[in-house]
Design a protein around this motif. Structure first.
Motif, PDB file in Angstrom:
ATOM      1  N   LEU A 413       0.818  -1.210   0.000  1.00 46.47           N
ATOM      2  CA  LEU A 413       0.000   0.000   0.000  1.00 46.47           C
ATOM      3  C   LEU A 413       0.855   1.264   0.000  1.00 46.47           C
ATOM      4  O   LEU A 413       0.404   2.316  -0.454  1.00 46.47           O
ATOM      5  N   ILE A 414       2.073   1.162   0.522  1.00 43.41           N
ATOM      6  CA  ILE A 414       2.974   2.323   0.473  1.00 43.41           C
ATOM      7  C   ILE A 414       3.321   2.641  -0.973  1.00 43.41           C
ATOM      8  O   ILE A 414       3.255   3.800  -1.412  1.00 43.41           O
ATOM      9  N   GLY A 415       3.705   1.616  -1.744  1.00 45.42           N
ATOM     10  CA  GLY A 415       4.024   1.831  -3.157  1.00 45.42           C
ATOM     11  C   GLY A 415       2.829   2.297  -3.942  1.00 45.42           C
ATOM     12  O   GLY A 415       2.935   3.185  -4.801  1.00 45.42           O
ATOM     13  N   LEU A 416       1.652   1.721  -3.651  1.00 44.51           N
ATOM     14  CA  LEU A 416       0.426   2.147  -4.336  1.00 44.51           C
ATOM     15  C   LEU A 416       0.091   3.588  -3.991  1.00 44.51           C
ATOM     16  O   LEU A 416      -0.316   4.370  -4.871  1.00 44.51           O
ATOM     17  N   ALA A 417       0.264   3.971  -2.726  1.00 40.66           N
ATOM     18  CA  ALA A 417      -0.029   5.345  -2.310  1.00 40.66           C
ATOM     19  C   ALA A 417       0.883   6.340  -3.013  1.00 40.66           C
ATOM     20  O   ALA A 417       0.440   7.425  -3.425  1.00 40.66           O
ATOM     21  N   LEU A 418       2.149   5.987  -3.176  1.00 41.29           N
ATOM     22  CA  LEU A 418       3.077   6.871  -3.893  1.00 41.29           C
ATOM     23  C   LEU A 418       2.654   7.034  -5.349  1.00 41.29           C
ATOM     24  O   LEU A 418       2.706   8.137  -5.907  1.00 41.29           O
ATOM     25  N   PHE A 419       2.230   5.941  -5.959  1.00 45.08           N
ATOM     26  CA  PHE A 419       1.777   5.963  -7.355  1.00 45.08           C
ATOM     27  C   PHE A 419       0.543   6.852  -7.510  1.00 45.08           C
ATOM     28  O   PHE A 419       0.493   7.736  -8.376  1.00 45.08           O
ATOM     29  N   VAL A 420      -0.458   6.634  -6.669  1.00 44.44           N
ATOM     30  CA  VAL A 420      -1.696   7.405  -6.750  1.00 44.44           C
ATOM     31  C   VAL A 420      -1.439   8.870  -6.409  1.00 44.44           C
ATOM     32  O   VAL A 420      -1.970   9.780  -7.069  1.00 44.44           O
TER      33      VAL A 420
END
Length: 508
Positions: A413-420
């Motif tokens: 979710l950290i990587g996804l949050a950075l992407f979004v």
């Protein structure tokens, strides 16, 4: 005659039609010599790919031609976009000469980035007027995302392979974003870059229409002729019709590419010399969008058109007319000879291949269970979990047809949050910059509307497909254009403020 030579004849004829019809309008936007040089390079490299009979022969000669062309071209992004879809991005390994297994995988996209974008990067960082990397929030979020992804590779592979994967991130993520966000500085630069992409997509659209009607994938034989293997290539059908893919390898990827082109066309079409040219351009892109028979890009294109209209003059009236036209089109399709087939293909309405929608729903449900076990940073062996193994398809693969789910599984979710957050900040910066132009018919505002709509459409489409082949290169590049737009508007505001201040001082 070998199949790839017969395909070459068709491709050259199709491209010749597109470039000929687009020449007059294109040369109103860019110098004639630039159009001619890029067009000739497109034809020369296409010929080289089909007659070379070997990928390394193609790569060696193309590297020289691309490097020379990149040095001569005043807009590397326009050149990059025009050549981005030239041939399928099937890869081959550069040997390690006994030191390591291999250096890295090389394909057409990486070759193009190394020969065009990398020299542009070194030129840009030496220019005093180039905004240093890290000054904007998208820069910082992208840097954090690349760093996190690189570090997480260490848990699943060797240090050597981690360096290799980091190198891929540099040339496929950082370079397209950086060069697009820094090399484009004026409105004329945007027109040039968007035109390059639009021309390339129009060629693909006519090729796609040919593939759909003739049931023949024109680039399929090229991969064999170059002595390469590519798992993306292959014939797929839907409703008894071939799903066109051209050079993208997958039908949904082609639909995605054409959807982005539609967003750019919404900005550029007003510069066409006649209504006929605008109509032909729209018709060609519509054919290119239909031929892959991919529903995700259809939804994305609808989002692009809707957002573009919603941010323009008379938005409510035009949106109501658009909705009315859609409502009237459905009963008309029901009575037309081929209308029933089209209705069956439509998302949310049609009944054809509903199991694909069911599969996507199962993918989300099962992935959420897996993500909950390693929510923050994901896991490298998520495919081996029972929930993911239950999704194995007939081909023996787990098709993660959702970029957001794929990111959450791989980098958490950290990587996804950075992407979004990255794309969210780009969208907000475009929207904020548009407010500097109260006149909704202003050129700069219309450009912002097109970029905002295109990026919104991309974020919808990648919910239905993983980031394969050219998909990530396109969305990182478009995000870079969004940052470049915000910087251009900031410079315009600064110039206007300085001019007003000088005028005030003179009056005193």
């Amino acid at each position: 005659m070998p199949e790839h030579f017969r395909a070459l004849i068709v491709i050259l004829a199709v491209a010749g039609i597109v470039f000929t019809l687009a020449r007059r309008s294109a040369t109103d936007l860019i110098p004639y010599r630039d159009f001619t040089r890029r067009r000739n390079l497109w034809f020369a490299l296409t010929l080289l790919a089909f007659v070379s009979q070997n990928f390394w022969v193609y790569a060696g000669i193309a590297a020289i031609a691309l490097t020379v062309a990149g040095q001569r071209d005043r807009n590397p992004v326009g050149l990059f976009f025009l050549l981005l879809f030239l041939i399928p991005p099937a890869s081959a390994q550069i040997p390690g000469f006994g030191l390591i297994n291999y250096l890295f995988d090389l394909d057409h996209i990486r070759l193009l980035a190394l020969c065009v974008l990398l020299p542009a990067f070194f030129t840009l960082i030496r220019q005093a007027d180039t905004l240093p990397f890290g000054r904007t929030w998208p820069d910082r979020l992208l840097a954090a995302s690349i760093a996190l992804t690189s570090l997480l590779y260490l848990r699943e592979t060797t240090v050597t392979d981690t360096l290799r994967q980091t190198f891929y991130l540099f040339i496929e993520v950082f370079l397209p974003y950086y060069v697009a966000s820094r090399a484009i500085k004026k409105l004329s630069d945007f027109k040039d870059a968007l035109l390059g992409y639009l021309l390339a997509a129009m060629v693909l659209s006519l090729i796609a229409a040919f593939e759909y009607t003739r049931h023949w994938l024109l680039y399929d034989a090229l991969i064999d002729a170059l002595g390469m293997q590519w798992e993306m290539s292959g014939y797929l059908s839907r409703g008894g019709s071939l799903r066109a893919s051209a050079t993208t390898g997958q039908a949904i990827v082609l639909g995605y590419v054409v959807s982005v082109a539609i967003g750019f066309f919404l900005f550029l079409h007003v510069y066409a010399r006649s209504r006929l040219q605008r109509f032909l351009g729209a018709l060609l892109l519509a054919a290119g969008l239909f031929a892959p028979l991919s529903r995700g890009p259809w939804v994305g294109a609808a989002v692009i058109i809707t957002v573009f209209i919603a941010t323009g003059r008379g938005a409510i009236k035009r949106l109501m007319l658009l909705a009315l036209a859609g409502a009237l089109a459905l009963p008309m399709l029901a009575v037309l000879p081929a209308g029933e087939k089209v209705l069956d293909l439509l998302p949310f309405i049609g009944t054809l291949e509903k199991e694909n929608i069911t599969y996507r729903e199962r993918l989300i449900d099962n992935s959420l269970i897996v993500i909950q076990r390693n929510p923050l940073l994901g896991s490298f062996d998520y495919r081996s979990t029972p929930e993911m193994q239950a999704l194995v398809q007939g081909q023996g693969i787990i098709d993660i047809v959702n970029t957001y789910i794929s990111l959450a599984l791989k980098v958490g979710l950290i990587g996804l949050a950075l992407f979004v957050a990255f794309f969210g900040t780009v969208l907000l910066s475009i929207r904020k910059s548009m407010r500097s132009f109260p006149d909704k018919d202003d050129e700069e505002r219309r450009l912002g509307r097109a970029l905002l709509a295109t990026l919104a459409g991309i974020l919808v489409i990648i919910f239905t497909v993983s980031s394969i082949t050219v998909i990530p290169v396109v969305y990182w590049s478009v995000a870079g254009l969004g940052v470049a737009y915000a910087q251009m508007v900031s410079r315009l505001r600064h110039t206007q403020t300085a001019a007003a201040s000088n005028a005030s001082l003179q009056l005193r």
